[in-house]
Design an enzyme around this catalytic site. Structure first.
Site, PDB file in Angstrom:
ATOM      1  CG  LEU A  63      -1.915  -1.171   1.527  1.00 40.51           C
ATOM      2  CD1 LEU A  63      -2.579  -0.871   2.680  1.00 40.51           C
ATOM      3  CD2 LEU A  63      -2.759  -1.369   0.269  1.00 40.51           C
ATOM      4  CG  ASP A  64       0.465   4.114  -3.024  1.00 45.46           C
ATOM      5  OD1 ASP A  64       1.230   3.317  -3.411  1.00 45.46           O
ATOM      6  OD2 ASP A  64      -0.604   4.750  -3.722  1.00 45.46           O
ATOM      7  CE  LYS A  65       4.991   9.199   4.328  1.00 42.99           C
ATOM      8  NZ  LYS A  65       3.863  10.350   4.583  1.00 42.99           N
ATOM      9  NE  ARG A  71      -2.501   8.386  -4.968  1.00 49.17           N
ATOM     10  CZ  ARG A  71      -1.224   8.484  -4.585  1.00 49.17           C
ATOM     11  NH1 ARG A  71      -0.466   7.765  -4.278  1.00 49.17           N
ATOM     12  NH2 ARG A  71      -0.895   9.850  -4.348  1.00 49.17           N
TER      13      ARG A  71
END
Length: 306
Positions: A135-137, A235
């Site tokens: 997962l992205d930050k 996104r």
């Protein structure tokens, strides 16, 4: 150092088959891992080395050990971990927004990997950090961490054949008109960037399914399921449709109401690679997304939202 790849007791159904047949057919051990175990590890039956072409009897105890591919170089760092499930093969972790998954040049420490290594070290376990779904930050939610090479390989196969189901909840800007839809658009690196992605014809195949849960004043609350797992896929896809995620200023979102992209890995489901049992988890929205959802979708049932 040797690491246990898999161990099991032979049942009646597998009696009479060779070690190789059971390992490959029933447990999905790849040829690559089988060769590594043979030459850089050990395969034992009832504690004694065994050849892979030997036939098994019910009650035999088989253990496959392999040498770690490389020494783990991530330093242990104590941190609170939200563990939702753990067994001998995997862990399900609820990652908070703001936590990087693995050390990078910009984030050499303080990552989930550092915390996991510390957790295992306290328990006297020597393991490598193997994230199944990253997962992205600034994305919150559920992650799977494989605890051994065999489990990691099984989850990689699940991702390839699309039996690992991942469901996200997102709050996007604008009113999404269709109640549901599919975005099938290839994704690649944007020109002159090492971070930003964009829809482009020469990119990698990317397929995203979405369903609108609620609409508010200038915002839509959507559930998203991934068919592929490209970097920044949700996104990029939502932004390409004119609906960037709230807070996602990298892809056109505004931070007026939330300080990070409003994206949460809400659900996970899969068939456990060892037991064959169907398993699933759902993780409630974190407080920042819950507050944003209540602000724009006050009529949406809270119990369904979380």
């Amino acid at each position: 150092m040797l690491e246990e790849l898999i161990s099991f007791t032979v049942d009646e159904a597998d009696a009479g088959q060779t070690v190789r047949e059971v390992l490959q057919k029933r447990y999905g051990v790849s040829r690559r891992l089988l060769i590594r175990a043979k030459f850089k590890g050990s395969i034992t039956r009832n504690g004694v080395l065994v050849f892979v072409n030997e036939k098994l009897q019910a009650g035999d105890k088989i253990a496959v050990m392999v040498v770690e591919e490389a020494e783990e170089t991530v330093a242990p760092e104590d941190m609170p971990l939200s563990i939702r499930y753990e067994d001998e093969d995997l862990m399900v972790i609820a990652k908070p927004a703001g936590l990087v998954v693995h050390p990078t040049g910009n984030h050499p420490s303080g990552t989930l990997a550092n915390g996991m290594i510390a957790y295992w070290k306290k328990r006297g376990e020597h393991r490598k950090f193997r994230a199944v779904n990253r997962l992205d930050k600034d994305t919150s939610g559920l992650m799977i961490v494989a605890k051994n090479q065999w489990a990691h390989e099984q989850f990689s196969r699940m991702q390839q054949i699309r039996t690992l189901q991942r469901t996200y909840r997102a709050i996007v800007q604008g009113i999404v008109e269709s109640d549901e839809g599919t975005i099938d658009a290839p994704i690649g690196l944007a020109e002159n960037s090492f971070i930003t992605r964009q829809v482009r014809p020469d990119g990698q195949t990317a397929v995203t399914h979405y369903r609108v849960l609620a609409r508010g004043e200038g915002m839509s609350f959507v559930e998203v399921k991934l068919e592929t797992g490209r970097t920044h896929q949700i996104r990029v896809h939502m932004s390409s449709e004119g609906h960037p995620l709230a807070g996602d200023d990298l892809y056109g979102g505004e931070r007026e109401h939330i300080g990070r992209q409003a994206l949460h890995a809400w659900g996970l489901s899969f068939v456990h690679p060892r037991s064959g049992l169907a398993m699933s988890w759902e993780e409630p929205l974190p407080s920042d997304m819950e507050q944003l959802a209540q602000q724009f979708f006050p009529d949406y049932p809270c119990k369904e939202m979380t």
